[in-house]
Design a protein around this motif. Structure first.
Motif, PDB file in Angstrom:
ATOM      1  N   PRO A 113      42.019  28.876  47.419  1.00  0.00           N
ATOM      2  CA  PRO A 113      40.736  28.890  48.126  1.00  0.00           C
ATOM      3  C   PRO A 113      40.438  27.583  48.849  1.00  0.00           C
ATOM      4  O   PRO A 113      39.819  27.587  49.916  1.00  0.00           O
ATOM      5  N   LEU A 114      40.906  26.468  48.299  1.00  0.00           N
ATOM      6  CA  LEU A 114      40.566  25.171  48.884  1.00  0.00           C
ATOM      7  C   LEU A 114      41.165  24.957  50.274  1.00  0.00           C
ATOM      8  O   LEU A 114      40.720  24.071  51.011  1.00  0.00           O
ATOM      9  N   VAL A 115      42.187  25.748  50.666  1.00  0.00           N
ATOM     10  CA  VAL A 115      42.780  25.571  52.000  1.00  0.00           C
ATOM     11  C   VAL A 115      42.160  26.508  53.027  1.00  0.00           C
ATOM     12  O   VAL A 115      42.465  26.411  54.214  1.00  0.00           O
ATOM     13  N   LEU A 116      41.304  27.434  52.586  1.00  0.00           N
ATOM     14  CA  LEU A 116      40.685  28.358  53.522  1.00  0.00           C
ATOM     15  C   LEU A 116      39.646  27.630  54.374  1.00  0.00           C
ATOM     16  O   LEU A 116      39.041  26.649  53.926  1.00  0.00           O
ATOM     17  N   PRO A 117      39.413  28.097  55.595  1.00  0.00           N
ATOM     18  CA  PRO A 117      38.494  27.401  56.514  1.00  0.00           C
ATOM     19  C   PRO A 117      37.027  27.717  56.221  1.00  0.00           C
ATOM     20  O   PRO A 117      36.264  28.082  57.116  1.00  0.00           O
ATOM     21  N   LEU A 118      36.641  27.584  54.954  1.00  0.00           N
ATOM     22  CA  LEU A 118      35.273  27.826  54.515  1.00  0.00           C
ATOM     23  C   LEU A 118      34.899  26.776  53.479  1.00  0.00           C
ATOM     24  O   LEU A 118      35.786  26.184  52.854  1.00  0.00           O
ATOM     25  N   PRO A 119      33.611  26.554  53.248  1.00  0.00           N
ATOM     26  CA  PRO A 119      33.204  25.697  52.132  1.00  0.00           C
ATOM     27  C   PRO A 119      33.740  26.250  50.818  1.00  0.00           C
ATOM     28  O   PRO A 119      33.997  27.456  50.698  1.00  0.00           O
ATOM     29  N   ASP A 120      33.891  25.382  49.833  1.00  0.00           N
ATOM     30  CA  ASP A 120      34.559  25.755  48.587  1.00  0.00           C
ATOM     31  C   ASP A 120      33.966  27.000  47.940  1.00  0.00           C
ATOM     32  O   ASP A 120      34.682  27.950  47.603  1.00  0.00           O
ATOM     33  N   ARG A 121      32.655  27.025  47.775  1.00  0.00           N
ATOM     34  CA  ARG A 121      32.037  28.167  47.102  1.00  0.00           C
ATOM     35  C   ARG A 121      32.208  29.441  47.928  1.00  0.00           C
ATOM     36  O   ARG A 121      32.482  30.519  47.382  1.00  0.00           O
ATOM     37  N   ALA A 122      32.043  29.332  49.230  1.00  0.00           N
ATOM     38  CA  ALA A 122      32.207  30.500  50.105  1.00  0.00           C
ATOM     39  C   ALA A 122      33.651  31.000  50.081  1.00  0.00           C
ATOM     40  O   ALA A 122      33.895  32.210  50.128  1.00  0.00           O
ATOM     41  N   ALA A 123      34.599  30.080  50.003  1.00  0.00           N
ATOM     42  CA  ALA A 123      36.003  30.477  49.948  1.00  0.00           C
ATOM     43  C   ALA A 123      36.296  31.257  48.676  1.00  0.00           C
ATOM     44  O   ALA A 123      36.996  32.280  48.701  1.00  0.00           O
ATOM     45  N   ARG A 124      35.761  30.798  47.563  1.00  0.00           N
ATOM     46  CA  ARG A 124      35.991  31.504  46.297  1.00  0.00           C
ATOM     47  C   ARG A 124      35.315  32.871  46.302  1.00  0.00           C
ATOM     48  O   ARG A 124      35.866  33.845  45.792  1.00  0.00           O
ATOM     49  N   ARG A 125      34.124  32.941  46.904  1.00  0.00           N
ATOM     50  CA  ARG A 125      33.445  34.236  47.016  1.00  0.00           C
ATOM     51  C   ARG A 125      34.253  35.198  47.890  1.00  0.00           C
ATOM     52  O   ARG A 125      34.357  36.391  47.590  1.00  0.00           O
ATOM     53  N   LEU A 126      34.817  34.674  48.980  1.00  0.00           N
ATOM     54  CA  LEU A 126      35.622  35.521  49.864  1.00  0.00           C
ATOM     55  C   LEU A 126      36.841  36.068  49.125  1.00  0.00           C
ATOM     56  O   LEU A 126      37.162  37.259  49.232  1.00  0.00           O
ATOM     57  N   CYS A 127      37.505  35.214  48.364  1.00  0.00           N
ATOM     58  CA  CYS A 127      38.677  35.665  47.608  1.00  0.00           C
ATOM     59  C   CYS A 127      38.289  36.731  46.591  1.00  0.00           C
ATOM     60  O   CYS A 127      38.983  37.750  46.437  1.00  0.00           O
ATOM     61  N   ASP A 128      37.176  36.519  45.889  1.00  0.00           N
ATOM     62  CA  ASP A 128      36.712  37.509  44.918  1.00  0.00           C
ATOM     63  C   ASP A 128      36.381  38.830  45.610  1.00  0.00           C
ATOM     64  O   ASP A 128      36.660  39.917  45.077  1.00  0.00           O
ATOM     65  N   ARG A 129      35.790  38.746  46.794  1.00  0.00           N
ATOM     66  CA  ARG A 129      35.444  39.955  47.549  1.00  0.00           C
ATOM     67  C   ARG A 129      36.706  40.706  47.964  1.00  0.00           C
ATOM     68  O   ARG A 129      36.756  41.940  47.880  1.00  0.00           O
ATOM     69  N   LEU A 130      37.729  39.983  48.392  1.00  0.00           N
ATOM     70  CA  LEU A 130      38.980  40.621  48.800  1.00  0.00           C
ATOM     71  C   LEU A 130      39.680  41.277  47.612  1.00  0.00           C
ATOM     72  O   LEU A 130      40.286  42.339  47.749  1.00  0.00           O
ATOM     73  N   VAL A 131      39.589  40.647  46.455  1.00  0.00           N
ATOM     74  CA  VAL A 131      40.140  41.265  45.242  1.00  0.00           C
ATOM     75  C   VAL A 131      39.373  42.542  44.915  1.00  0.00           C
ATOM     76  O   VAL A 131      39.963  43.583  44.582  1.00  0.00           O
ATOM     77  N   GLU A 132      38.053  42.475  45.038  1.00  0.00           N
ATOM     78  CA  GLU A 132      37.203  43.640  44.765  1.00  0.00           C
ATOM     79  C   GLU A 132      37.538  44.797  45.694  1.00  0.00           C
ATOM     80  O   GLU A 132      37.520  45.974  45.288  1.00  0.00           O
ATOM     81  N   LEU A 133      37.897  44.475  46.935  1.00  0.00           N
ATOM     82  CA  LEU A 133      38.234  45.501  47.917  1.00  0.00           C
ATOM     83  C   LEU A 133      39.685  45.970  47.802  1.00  0.00           C
ATOM     84  O   LEU A 133      40.107  46.859  48.544  1.00  0.00           O
ATOM     85  N   GLY A 134      40.436  45.359  46.888  1.00  0.00           N
ATOM     86  CA  GLY A 134      41.836  45.748  46.711  1.00  0.00           C
ATOM     87  C   GLY A 134      42.742  45.246  47.809  1.00  0.00           C
ATOM     88  O   GLY A 134      43.853  45.759  47.992  1.00  0.00           O
ATOM     89  N   ALA A 135      42.296  44.226  48.556  1.00  0.00           N
ATOM     90  CA  ALA A 135      43.070  43.732  49.699  1.00  0.00           C
ATOM     91  C   ALA A 135      44.003  42.588  49.336  1.00  0.00           C
ATOM     92  O   ALA A 135      45.019  42.394  49.987  1.00  0.00           O
ATOM     93  N   VAL A 136      43.646  41.795  48.321  1.00  0.00           N
ATOM     94  CA  VAL A 136      44.520  40.735  47.822  1.00  0.00           C
ATOM     95  C   VAL A 136      44.502  40.779  46.296  1.00  0.00           C
ATOM     96  O   VAL A 136      43.656  41.450  45.690  1.00  0.00           O
ATOM     97  N   ARG A 137      45.441  40.060  45.693  1.00  0.00           N
ATOM     98  CA  ARG A 137      45.527  39.990  44.230  1.00  0.00           C
ATOM     99  C   ARG A 137      45.397  38.534  43.790  1.00  0.00           C
ATOM    100  O   ARG A 137      45.828  37.632  44.511  1.00  0.00           O
ATOM    101  N   GLU A 138      44.827  38.330  42.613  1.00  0.00           N
ATOM    102  CA  GLU A 138      44.851  37.006  42.002  1.00  0.00           C
ATOM    103  C   GLU A 138      46.197  36.893  41.300  1.00  0.00           C
ATOM    104  O   GLU A 138      46.577  37.758  40.513  1.00  0.00           O
ATOM    105  N   LEU A 139      46.940  35.828  41.572  1.00  0.00           N
ATOM    106  CA  LEU A 139      48.343  35.758  41.172  1.00  0.00           C
ATOM    107  C   LEU A 139      48.597  35.014  39.871  1.00  0.00           C
ATOM    108  O   LEU A 139      49.696  35.112  39.321  1.00  0.00           O
ATOM    109  N   THR A 140      47.628  34.261  39.363  1.00  0.00           N
ATOM    110  CA  THR A 140      47.906  33.383  38.231  1.00  0.00           C
ATOM    111  C   THR A 140      47.438  33.931  36.889  1.00  0.00           C
ATOM    112  O   THR A 140      47.975  33.554  35.843  1.00  0.00           O
ATOM    113  N   GLY A 141      46.394  34.763  36.885  1.00  0.00           N
ATOM    114  CA  GLY A 141      45.799  35.211  35.636  1.00  0.00           C
ATOM    115  C   GLY A 141      44.911  34.171  34.985  1.00  0.00           C
ATOM    116  O   GLY A 141      44.479  34.336  33.832  1.00  0.00           O
ATOM    117  N   ARG A 142      44.619  33.078  35.703  1.00  0.00           N
ATOM    118  CA  ARG A 142      43.795  32.006  35.150  1.00  0.00           C
ATOM    119  C   ARG A 142      42.341  32.162  35.597  1.00  0.00           C
ATOM    120  O   ARG A 142      42.055  32.845  36.585  1.00  0.00           O
TER     121      ARG A 142
END
Length: 294
Positions: free
Chosen positions: A257-286
């Motif tokens: 998330p830290l490399v995405l072109p968004l503020p940190d919190r917004a980047a993490r929210r975007l990633c969570d939203r994409l996971v919710e939509l089934g578009a990306v996966r969280e790869l670490t399990g952490r």
């Protein structure tokens, strides 16, 4: 009729599977294995010609697979998860370590179209003339040529597995007419295969190409479907910079998330939203220091 055909070509559900007679065969002779490797490469060539395959993402993921194999050849314990961490969780000024360097080398090798200059960027320890001598000297059918390049590299520099395997894949790509290195050999060769020479090494390379071409074609079809879904949900993302973020997911094996072109919190929210939509996966399990990928 023309438009219908174009839509069909762009539908990831239409990517053909590798023929069963290729995937199920267990030949022993060089002649039979060479026939199968040619068939597997011909099928993969058709798959890679499709516009719905996310080519940069496919190469990056295959590069991770090749790096994982090379790290294992060196006797180190790191696997894909640790290699992703070594690349994507580095702080400015940090060094990736030996395993991370191997992964970086493979990533650089697949990023740019095949050329002596691009290979020199990935392999700075080799002189351009040496790279050209290894890659351009050998002629013949693609896998035979790649095996000869690999043998030359391993003979001249027995401990330089990574450069030899990258240059062998580069020779294979050039012989087939691919613009970029597509990592195929390292991921399916065994450590003992690297000690072989002559016909035995060619046999090992043909077998590796069959196994890796089957896996690459399967992965290409899977990533094409996942990429199509990500593009389909992209209009639902309202965050500023979401479009650029989606493009990053479509070209990289993993994204922090830290490399995405968004503020940190917004980047993490975007990633969570994409996971919710089934578009990306969280790869670490952490719960922290997470990485995401298509």
């Amino acid at each position: 009729m023309t438009f219908a055909r174009r839509d069909h070509i762009n539908d990831p559900e239409t990517i053909p599977r590798m023929p069963a007679w290729v995937t199920a065969a267990r030949p022993d002779t060089l002649e039979d294995v060479a026939f199968l490797s040619g068939a597997a490469l011909a099928h993969l060539h058709l798959v890679l010609a499709r516009v719905d395959v996310p080519h940069a993402l496919l190469r990056d993921r295959l590069a991770l697979r090749a790096a994982e194999a090379c790290v294992a050849f060196s006797g180190r314990p790191e696997r894909a998860g640790e290699l992703r961490d070594a690349l994507h969780l580095l702080r400015p000024g940090d060094l990736p370590g030996p395993a991370g360097e191997i992964c970086l080398t493979w990533r650089r090798a697949v990023e740019r179209p095949v050329s002596i200059k691009a290979l020199g960027r990935a392999l700075p320890s080799l002189e351009p003339g040496q790279i050209a001598a290894w890659v351009d000297a050998e002629k013949g059918a693609p896998v035979t040529r790649a095996a000869m390049v690999l043998e030359t590299g391993l003979t001249e520099a027995p401990r330089a597995d990574v450069p030899a395997l990258i240059l062998a894949d580069a020779a294979l790509a050039q012989a087939i007419g691919w613009d970029h290195v597509v990592p195929l050999l390292a991921g399916s060769l065994k450590r003992a295969d690297l000690r072989e020479r002559g016909e035995d090494l060619r046999l090992a390379c043909h077998r590796a190409v069959v196994a890796s071409a089957i896996e690459a074609a399967r992965l290409a079809a899977d990533l094409a479907r996942r990429a199509a879904h990500l593009k389909a949900v992209a209009p639902k993302l309202r965050a500023k910079g979401a479009g650029e973020a989606v493009e990053m997911f479509l070209t990289r094996d993993a994204v922090a998330p830290l490399v995405l072109p968004l503020p940190d919190r917004a980047a993490r929210r975007l990633c969570d939203r994409l996971v919710e939509l089934g578009a990306v996966r969280e790869l670490t399990g952490r719960d922290t220091f997470r990485l995401y990928g298509v």
